[in-house]
Design an enzyme around this catalytic site. Structure first.
Site, PDB file in Angstrom:
ATOM      1  N   GLU A 143       0.842  -1.204   0.000  1.00 50.78           N
ATOM      2  CA  GLU A 143       0.000   0.000   0.000  1.00 50.78           C
ATOM      3  C   GLU A 143       0.876   1.252   0.000  1.00 50.78           C
ATOM      4  OE1 GLU A 143      -3.557   1.873   2.820  1.00 50.78           O
ATOM      5  OE2 GLU A 143      -2.046   0.546   3.709  1.00 50.78           O
ATOM      6  N   LYS A 193      -9.692   2.393  -2.098  1.00 50.49           N
ATOM      7  CA  LYS A 193      -9.895   1.862  -0.747  1.00 50.49           C
ATOM      8  C   LYS A 193     -11.252   2.286  -0.183  1.00 50.49           C
ATOM      9  CE  LYS A 193      -7.344   1.550   3.659  1.00 50.49           C
ATOM     10  NZ  LYS A 193      -6.134   2.068   4.363  1.00 50.49           N
ATOM     11  N   CYS A 251      -5.466  -2.963   2.787  1.00 53.55           N
ATOM     12  CA  CYS A 251      -5.164  -2.858   4.222  1.00 53.55           C
ATOM     13  C   CYS A 251      -6.385  -2.981   5.141  1.00 53.55           C
ATOM     14  CB  CYS A 251      -4.399  -1.557   4.477  1.00 53.55           C
ATOM     15  SG  CYS A 251      -3.409  -1.583   6.006  1.00 53.55           S
TER      16      CYS A 251
END
Length: 258
Positions: free
Chosen positions: A43, A109, A143
């Protein structure tokens, strides 16, 4: 379709808010790769997990995307990882997926990390993150998304679930456990790519990148810290055999995510 895919995850340290330097260092790692089908980076691999997006943000045709296209062509492999993207005055933590042909797909995300204030500076995405590569259906995630099983629930019959991350040492046990759980509950291969090293805020990242099969077995070797390449071959026929023998996905719940 291609029955087997070789996946390589680069577990690397990242220099703080230094895109050009990070690309230069990653060049050295990518030069060593041979025979992989997918090369994965962590990331925010050009900057570390920064809450100062204006210092590192790029456009959708910026230098890092051009760099990824070049490496995808050289390696004859897909190259993936997330960077900070600026679009229409907002900032996105975007997982970019570039193929050897130069095609670029992305996933923004969805779960922005509240503890770090990510939700204050990055716009969250709502796209499903599903792509097709060499006949495989792949789901892209980033994540903090890992903590939310409904968001990754395999209602679209994907074959491979990928998380890129900056996951710190104090919570690394959760990382290990949740990656394994996502593989088991979704009857899917799962790859978790985490950075290593320390950032400018004093956060330590141990790595523990791994590749799991649909039964939750780690097929990429022992979990470990430090700079290294994590690799494994995944097999579509083996995946389908597991799903046929253990038809757990037929009893899955469906969720309305939008």
């Amino acid at each position: 379709m291609q029955i087997k895919l070789q996946i390589t995850a680069l577990q690397i340290p990242l220099f703080w808010e230094a895109p050009a330097l990070n690309r230069k260092i990653i060049d050295k790692n990518l030069t060593k790769l041979h025979g992989t089908d997918i090369a994965l980076l962590p990331e925010m691999f050009t900057s570390g997990f920064t809450m100062n997006p204006s210092t590192v943000a790029e456009s959708v045709d910026g230098p890092t995307i051009k760099w990824m296209k070049s490496w995808a062509y050289i390696l004859d492999a897909a190259v993936g990882g997330s960077i900070v993207i600026e679009k229409d005055g907002t900032y996105l933590n975007r997982f970019l997926w570039v193929t050897p042909s130069g095609k670029c797909s992305f996933y923004d995300k969805h779960h922005t990390f509240k503890l770090a204030g990510e939700y204050k500076v990055y716009q969250r995405g709502n796209d499903d993150g599903i792509i097709i590569f060499k006949g495989w259906k792949i789901c892209l995630r980033i994540c903090y998304d890992l903590r939310f099983p409904v968001w990754s629930r395999n209602t679209q019959d994907y074959d491979l679930l990928i998380y890129v991350a900056n996951w710190p040492k104090p919570r690394i046990s959760a990382w290990d456990t949740l990656l394994k759980a996502r593989a088991i509950e979704n009857m899917s291969y799962v790859v978790g790519v985490n950075r290593c090293g320390e950032d400018s805020k004093g956060n330590d990242y141990p790595g523990n990148s791994a590749i799991y099969d649909a039964l939750g077995d780690c097929i990429s070797g022992d979990l470990s810290s430090g700079i290294k390449n994590i690799s494994a071959s995944i097999n579509y026929q083996e995946l389908k055999a597991h799903r046929k023998k253990l038809s757990f996905l037929e009893d899955r719940d469906n969720f309305d995510l939008y």
